[in-house]
Each structure stands twice: as structure tokens, then as C-alpha cells.
Enzyme design. Structure first.
Site, mmCIF file in Angstrom:
data_model
loop_
_atom_site.group_PDB
_atom_site.id
_atom_site.type_symbol
_atom_site.label_atom_id
_atom_site.label_comp_id
_atom_site.label_asym_id
_atom_site.label_seq_id
_atom_site.Cartn_x
_atom_site.Cartn_y
_atom_site.Cartn_z
ATOM 1 N N LEU A 82 90.875 -58.416 -126.203
ATOM 2 C CA LEU A 82 91.459 -59.028 -125.006
ATOM 3 C C LEU A 82 90.420 -59.681 -124.103
ATOM 4 C CD1 LEU A 82 93.231 -56.195 -125.622
ATOM 5 C CD2 LEU A 82 94.566 -57.155 -123.767
ATOM 6 N N THR A 133 97.239 -66.809 -126.128
ATOM 7 C CA THR A 133 98.156 -67.276 -125.088
ATOM 8 C C THR A 133 99.069 -68.402 -125.578
ATOM 9 O OG1 THR A 133 98.182 -68.414 -122.962
ATOM 10 C CG2 THR A 133 96.275 -68.808 -124.311
ATOM 11 N N ASP A 134 100.202 -68.552 -124.906
ATOM 12 C CA ASP A 134 101.097 -69.675 -125.232
ATOM 13 C C ASP A 134 100.505 -71.014 -124.787
ATOM 14 O OD1 ASP A 134 101.422 -69.383 -122.464
ATOM 15 O OD2 ASP A 134 103.577 -69.043 -122.535
ATOM 16 N N GLU A 135 99.465 -70.968 -123.926
ATOM 17 C CA GLU A 135 98.906 -72.229 -123.415
ATOM 18 C C GLU A 135 98.269 -73.068 -124.515
ATOM 19 O OE1 GLU A 135 96.882 -72.245 -119.750
ATOM 20 O OE2 GLU A 135 98.106 -70.635 -118.915
ATOM 21 N N TYR A 159 90.469 -73.751 -120.314
ATOM 22 C CA TYR A 159 90.827 -72.377 -120.719
ATOM 23 C C TYR A 159 91.633 -72.400 -122.011
ATOM 24 C CZ TYR A 159 93.823 -68.239 -120.997
ATOM 25 O OH TYR A 159 94.520 -67.148 -121.447
ATOM 26 N N SER A 162 89.641 -73.345 -125.003
ATOM 27 C CA SER A 162 88.738 -72.283 -125.488
ATOM 28 C C SER A 162 89.518 -71.203 -126.237
ATOM 29 C CB SER A 162 87.935 -71.679 -124.324
ATOM 30 O OG SER A 162 88.779 -70.924 -123.470
ATOM 31 N N LYS A 163 90.737 -70.915 -125.778
ATOM 32 C CA LYS A 163 91.561 -69.923 -126.492
ATOM 33 C C LYS A 163 92.010 -70.505 -127.836
ATOM 34 C CE LYS A 163 92.794 -66.340 -125.268
ATOM 35 N NZ LYS A 163 92.201 -64.974 -125.314
ATOM 36 N N ASN A 189 102.024 -62.870 -118.119
ATOM 37 C CA ASN A 189 102.273 -61.454 -117.815
ATOM 38 C C ASN A 189 102.303 -61.219 -116.309
ATOM 39 O OD1 ASN A 189 100.852 -59.312 -120.331
ATOM 40 N ND2 ASN A 189 101.510 -61.405 -120.630
HETATM 41 P P1 NAD Z 1 91.623 -60.569 -117.071
HETATM 42 O O1 NAD Z 1 90.845 -61.759 -116.622
HETATM 43 O O2 NAD Z 1 92.359 -59.760 -116.090
HETATM 44 O O3 NAD Z 1 90.640 -59.573 -117.852
HETATM 45 C C1 NAD Z 1 89.675 -60.015 -118.770
HETATM 46 C C2 NAD Z 1 88.648 -58.906 -118.940
HETATM 47 O O4 NAD Z 1 87.671 -59.381 -119.882
HETATM 48 C C3 NAD Z 1 87.896 -58.542 -117.655
HETATM 49 O O5 NAD Z 1 87.855 -57.150 -117.492
HETATM 50 C C4 NAD Z 1 86.493 -59.103 -117.897
HETATM 51 O O6 NAD Z 1 85.470 -58.352 -117.262
HETATM 52 C C5 NAD Z 1 86.391 -59.012 -119.403
HETATM 53 N N1 NAD Z 1 85.378 -59.937 -119.942
HETATM 54 C C6 NAD Z 1 85.180 -61.233 -119.573
HETATM 55 N N2 NAD Z 1 84.121 -61.723 -120.260
HETATM 56 C C7 NAD Z 1 83.670 -60.737 -121.074
HETATM 57 C C8 NAD Z 1 82.620 -60.642 -122.022
HETATM 58 N N3 NAD Z 1 81.801 -61.664 -122.280
HETATM 59 N N4 NAD Z 1 82.462 -59.465 -122.683
HETATM 60 C C9 NAD Z 1 83.270 -58.404 -122.433
HETATM 61 N N5 NAD Z 1 84.264 -58.434 -121.524
HETATM 62 C C10 NAD Z 1 84.467 -59.588 -120.858
HETATM 63 O O7 NAD Z 1 92.580 -61.109 -118.222
HETATM 64 P P2 NAD Z 1 94.016 -60.599 -118.659
HETATM 65 O O8 NAD Z 1 95.025 -61.294 -117.859
HETATM 66 O O9 NAD Z 1 94.001 -59.114 -118.727
HETATM 67 O O10 NAD Z 1 94.083 -61.219 -120.126
HETATM 68 C C11 NAD Z 1 93.637 -60.463 -121.260
HETATM 69 C C12 NAD Z 1 93.758 -61.336 -122.503
HETATM 70 O O11 NAD Z 1 95.104 -61.748 -122.664
HETATM 71 C C13 NAD Z 1 92.932 -62.613 -122.439
HETATM 72 O O12 NAD Z 1 92.398 -62.849 -123.700
HETATM 73 C C14 NAD Z 1 93.928 -63.694 -122.066
HETATM 74 O O13 NAD Z 1 93.551 -64.940 -122.581
HETATM 75 C C15 NAD Z 1 95.171 -63.164 -122.760
HETATM 76 N N6 NAD Z 1 96.448 -63.562 -122.120
HETATM 77 C C16 NAD Z 1 96.700 -63.257 -120.804
HETATM 78 C C17 NAD Z 1 97.921 -63.609 -120.253
HETATM 79 C C18 NAD Z 1 98.274 -63.298 -118.814
HETATM 80 O O14 NAD Z 1 99.335 -63.723 -118.352
HETATM 81 N N7 NAD Z 1 97.459 -62.561 -118.076
HETATM 82 C C19 NAD Z 1 98.875 -64.285 -121.020
HETATM 83 C C20 NAD Z 1 98.547 -64.622 -122.332
HETATM 84 C C21 NAD Z 1 97.342 -64.220 -122.870
HETATM 85 O O1 DAU Z 2 100.844 -68.562 -120.154
HETATM 86 C C1 DAU Z 2 99.888 -67.568 -120.319
HETATM 87 C C2 DAU Z 2 98.798 -67.745 -119.299
HETATM 88 O O2 DAU Z 2 99.339 -67.370 -118.044
HETATM 89 C C3 DAU Z 2 97.548 -66.924 -119.602
HETATM 90 O O3 DAU Z 2 96.990 -67.372 -120.806
HETATM 91 C C4 DAU Z 2 96.532 -67.038 -118.474
HETATM 92 O O4 DAU Z 2 95.433 -66.182 -118.733
HETATM 93 C C5 DAU Z 2 97.207 -66.628 -117.190
HETATM 94 O O5 DAU Z 2 96.312 -66.784 -116.109
HETATM 95 C C6 DAU Z 2 98.460 -67.464 -116.952
HETATM 96 O O6 DAU Z 2 98.127 -68.852 -116.706
HETATM 97 P P1 DAU Z 2 98.892 -69.717 -115.591
HETATM 98 O O7 DAU Z 2 98.038 -70.847 -115.213
HETATM 99 O O8 DAU Z 2 100.287 -70.000 -116.014
HETATM 100 O O9 DAU Z 2 98.962 -68.567 -114.440
HETATM 101 P P2 DAU Z 2 98.709 -68.636 -112.854
HETATM 102 O O10 DAU Z 2 99.118 -67.306 -112.315
HETATM 103 O O11 DAU Z 2 97.364 -69.146 -112.520
HETATM 104 O O12 DAU Z 2 99.786 -69.720 -112.396
HETATM 105 C C7 DAU Z 2 101.163 -69.564 -112.694
HETATM 106 C C8 DAU Z 2 101.878 -70.802 -112.158
HETATM 107 O O13 DAU Z 2 101.807 -70.807 -110.728
HETATM 108 C C9 DAU Z 2 101.266 -72.119 -112.602
HETATM 109 O O14 DAU Z 2 102.297 -73.073 -112.783
HETATM 110 C C10 DAU Z 2 100.384 -72.525 -111.426
HETATM 111 C C11 DAU Z 2 101.137 -71.978 -110.227
HETATM 112 N N1 DAU Z 2 100.304 -71.554 -109.075
HETATM 113 C C12 DAU Z 2 99.283 -70.695 -109.285
HETATM 114 C C13 DAU Z 2 98.495 -70.274 -108.225
HETATM 115 C C14 DAU Z 2 97.331 -69.319 -108.464
HETATM 116 C C15 DAU Z 2 100.631 -72.012 -107.788
HETATM 117 O O15 DAU Z 2 101.597 -72.770 -107.600
HETATM 118 N N2 DAU Z 2 99.851 -71.591 -106.754
HETATM 119 C C16 DAU Z 2 98.783 -70.750 -106.910
HETATM 120 O O16 DAU Z 2 98.089 -70.434 -105.913
#
Ligand code: NAD
Ligand code: DAU
Length: 370
Positions: A82, A133-135, A159, A162-163, A189
Site C-alpha cells: 500500500l 487505484t481507479d485513477e 499521481y 505513477s500508479k 475510500n
Molecule cells: P496514505 O497517503 O494515507 O498512506 C500512504 C503511506 O505510505 C503513508 O503512511 C506513508 O508514510 C507511506 N509511504 C510513502 N512513501 C513511502 C516509502 N517510500 N516507503 C514506505 N512507506 C512509504 O495513502 P492511503 O490513502 O492509505 O492509500 C494507500 C494505497 O491505496 C496507496 O497505494 C494508494 O495509491 C491506494 N489507493 C488509495 C485510495 C484512497 O481513496 N485513499 C483509493 C485507491 C487506491
Molecule cells: O479514486 C481513488 C483515488 O481517490 C486515490 O487513488 C487517491 O489516492 C485518493 O487521494 C483519491 O483521489 P481524489 O483526487 O479523488 O481524492 P481527493 O480527496 O483529493 O478529492 C476528491 C474530490 O474532491 C476530487 O474531485 C477533488 C475534490 N476536492 C478535493 C479537495 C481536497 C475539492 O473539491 N476540494 C478539496 O479541497
């Protein structure tokens, strides 16, 4: 019993996964590696670390020598990967860290896993789960069908690119070297322990503090919201029962535009204040403390560059093959999440008092109201 490595276990989804794994599979031995970036937080893990229920290693997945030592020491046969730089806005400001961790870090982890499992003849029984991610699929228009596992990749932000690159590397290691890898691509999430830079926690905290709620553009962008507990259950199902070499999409089946999400957060907070008068003393700057709606704080600001319009996930493969369906209702999940941020004020105050302030200034300082 298995020896598990969870990378990024101090992040939002990582912490939730550690807790779910610990509760549901108490015999497994869990090691977390995390670089402890700004996004990490170990408050919730501390009791598990102290009672030796998990082993926390502070280090980077880009450090191949460290990974080799950890595999030798702990003999992992399961990797849940993750660790990542995960915030789209930060990738726009400064993409380099995203390439280093998400691409080179994933490569180092793939190599360490393959080398250890090959040398110890563990390839067949081991599993490498790459959490993506779905992105990577890009952006949908209003009427296009939801992303499925065969949708072509078309990442739009640094981002997402890179994913996407990391997904391709994982796939290539499976096809070329026989690494037993699986990939999940999931939607947005939400839930406990999410860093306050992301939409839902940012809006909850700003509303409680009486600050503007900055919606990018016109707020019509759509995300498919997935409760983190559903996501964690899906990850465990995929690593335990998924077919090697396959990709599984994970989604909440819950498309919402940002205006609706922020509106729902406002209504949820307004209701919480109406029910519990003590909140008025705790959060006096919140409009709900004066019986006004938090909606009064909504501000439309300059859009995110390259802002993807819509994400939606078709998760039928996960349901049909592995029997996992996401079940948390969005309104109920959001209410529980708002409650969690209200009850865990100390957790987010510690985060927003640090370098977070610099980020807020950088990301929002130049966004004018539109
Ligand atoms: P997050 O940013 O909250 O956590 C990422 C963690 O990775 C952090 O604890 C950070 O310290 C650690 N990290 C960063 N660089 C590192 C490195 N070089 N070595 C070891 N650890 C490192 O992210 P999240 O929201 O918990 O997402 C977790 C995974 O799920 C990610 O791969 C993200 O792309 C994927 N994902 C997240 C979402 C979402 O909505 N949050 C959705 C789809 C996929
Ligand atoms: O879809 C999965 C992705 O969801 C993950 O891969 C990413 O790690 C996670 O960060 C998330 O990406 P988003 O860009 O969709 O999430 P974020 O919470 O940054 O933004 C959600 C939506 O809200 C997006 O359309 C941008 C908008 N937004 C976000 C912020 C932070 C605003 O309108 N205002 C804001 O201040």
C-alpha cells in the site's frame, strides 16, 4: 499462520488494514514497513506495537538492502503493498516523490519479493497484492459505463501515471518471472484515520472550525465512495482467494458529486450539533454552534488542473469470483465518519498543527473564489 508484510501500514488504508487483519487473523505475524512521511500516523498502532502484536519498521520501500534483510529475517509469504504518495494535488505541485516511491519503490519491492521467494522455493505458496487505484483508467463522461478490469489505462495526473506505471511493472513481473501477483484498483475510500488533506476529512474539520469549505470548480465531479472497512475486507479476500495474475476492481457502488458529498457532511454536522449541545462549546466557530447550517461555509474555488470528471467502478468480478460485495451504506458511513472526527479531535489537531499548515497555504492560498 502466515508471515505478512504490509507496506504503508501507517497510512490511512494501511492502519485500517492492520486492525482488520489483526482482529480477523490473530495468528498471522504482521510486519509494517513505512517511511513515516507526513501522511503516516502510528497513534492507532502504538498499542499493537507495544504489545508486540505487530512489528513496525521505519524505512523506505526504495531501500532494497533493507527489504532483503526483512525478507530474510521474517520469511514473508504475503505482501500487501500500500505504500505510496497518494494525494493528487501534491503530485501536481511536486511529482518527483511520486515517481520515486510509487514506481521505483514498487520495483524494489517486486525484486526483493521475487529474489526471496525464488531462492527459497516459495513462489507457489506466496502472494504479492498490489493496491492500486481507479485513477489509472482516466476520466468518464456522464453516460459512459463504469470502469471494469479491461478498461484501457489513460492516467491524467502525475499521481495516476505513477500508479499506472507501478501496475504495469507488477503485471510484467507476474508474466515474465512468475511472481504470484494480484492487483486491485479501487475507488475513493473514506472512514477513520484519513489524512485531513483529502476531501471528506478536510470538509469535516473545516466545518467544525468555521473555515471555508473549498469545492474545486463547480463541484460536479463524481467519485464512487467506498468505506475503508469494505475495502480492507476486499483486500484480504483477494490476497487469500484471488487468482494469481488477475486484477480486481473494488468500488462502493456509490457515485456522488462533490457538491452532494459536502452538502451531506454539512447536514450531518448540523444534526449532530442539534442533538448534542456540548458540541457548541467544543467547536464555537462552527456555524452550527449558532444554529446556522455549515452549508454557509461552502465556497467554490479555482479548479484542480486536469481534474478528472467522473470515476465509477464495476465490481462484479470481485462479487462473482470471490463473493465480496461492499455493504456500508454511504449516509450511514458518512455519519459514522463525522462522529469519528468529532470524537478524535486530538488525533487531527496534532496533524493540522504541523507542516500541514504550509500545505494548506500552498494549495489553497492562490485559489480564488469563483
Ligand atoms: P496514505 O497517503 O494515507 O498512506 C500512504 C503511506 O505510505 C503513508 O503512511 C506513508 O508514510 C507511506 N509511504 C510513502 N512513501 C513511502 C516509502 N517510500 N516507503 C514506505 N512507506 C512509504 O495513502 P492511503 O490513502 O492509505 O492509500 C494507500 C494505497 O491505496 C496507496 O497505494 C494508494 O495509491 C491506494 N489507493 C488509495 C485510495 C484512497 O481513496 N485513499 C483509493 C485507491 C487506491
Ligand atoms: O479514486 C481513488 C483515488 O481517490 C486515490 O487513488 C487517491 O489516492 C485518493 O487521494 C483519491 O483521489 P481524489 O483526487 O479523488 O481524492 P481527493 O480527496 O483529493 O478529492 C476528491 C474530490 O474532491 C476530487 O474531485 C477533488 C475534490 N476536492 C478535493 C479537495 C481536497 C475539492 O473539491 N476540494 C478539496 O479541497
Amino acid at each position: 499462520m502466515a508471515n505478512i508484510l504490509i507496506t504503508g501500514g501507517a497510512g490511512f488504508i494501511g492502519q485500517n488494514l492492520v486492525h482488520t487483519w489483526r482482529k480477523t487473523r490473530p495468528d498471522d505475524r504482521l510486519t509494517v514497513i513505512d517511511a513515516m512521511t507526513y501522511a503516516a500516523n502510528i497513534t492507532s498502532l502504538e498499542p499493537l506495537i507495544e504489545s508486540r502484536q505487530i512489528n513496525l519498521v521505519k524505512g523506505s520501500i526504495t531501500d532494497g538492502a533493507l527489504l532483503r534483510d526483512l525478507f530474510d529475517q521474517h520469511q514473508f509469504t504475503r505482501v500487501a503493498h500500500l505504500a505510496a504518495e497518494s494525494h493528487v494535488d501534491r503530485s501536481i505541485e511536486d511529482p518527483e516523490a511520486f515517481l520515486t516511491t510509487n514506481v521505483l519503490g514498487t520495483f524494489a519491492l517486486l525484486k526483493a519479493s521475487l529474489d526471496f521467494w525464488r531462492a527459497n522455493k516459495l513462489l507457489e505458496q506466496s502472494r504479492f497484492l498490489h493496491v492500486s487505484t481507479d485513477e489509472v483508467y482516466g476520466s468518464l463522461s456522464a453516460h459512459e459505463p463504469a470502469f471494469c478490469e479491461t478498461t484501457p489505462y489513460r492516467p491524467n495526473s502525475p499521481y495516476a501515471a505513477s500508479k499506472a506505471a507501478s501496475d504495469h511493472l507488477v503485471r510484467s513481473f507476474e508474466v515474465t518471472y512468475g511472481l504470484p501477483a494480484l492487483i486491485t484498483n479501487c475507488s475513493n475510500n473514506y472512514g477513520p484515520y484519513q489524512h485531513p488533506e483529502k476531501l471528506i476529512p478536510l470538509m469535516i474539520i473545516h466545518a467544525l472550525e468555521g473555515k471555508a469549505l473549498p469545492i474545486y470548480g463547480d463541484g460536479s465531479n463524481i467519485r464512487d465512495w467506498l468505506h475503508v472497512s469494505d475495502h480492507c475486507e476486499a483486500l484480504i479476500a483477494v490476497i487469500e482467494r484471488g487468482h494469481v495474475g488477475e486484477t480486481y476492481n473494488v468500488g462502493g457502488g456509490n457515485e456522488q458529486n462533490n457538491r452532494n458529498v459536502v452538502g451531506l457532511i454539512c447536514e450531518t454536522i448540523d444534526r449532530a450539533f442539534a442533538k448534542d449541545s456540548k458540541l457548541k462549546d467544543r467547536f464555537p466557530a462552527c456555524p452550527a454552534a449558532d444554529d446556522r447550517s455549515c452549508r454557509s461555509l461552502i465556497t467554490f474555488v479555482t479548479d484542480r488542473p486536469g481534474h478528472d470528471h467522473r470515476y465509477a467502478i464495476n465490481a462484479t468480478k470481485l462479487a462473482n469470483e470471490l463473493g465480496k460485495r461492499c455493504s456500508v451504506d454511504f449516509a450511514a458511513g458518512l455519519e459514522q465518519t463525522v462522529r469519528w472526527y468529532i470524537e478524535n479531535e486530538a488525533w487531527w489537531r496534532a496533524i493540522i498543527s504541523g507542516s500541514y499548515r504550509t500545505w494548506i497555504e500552498k494549495n489553497y492560498g492562490n485559489r480564488s473564489a469563483v
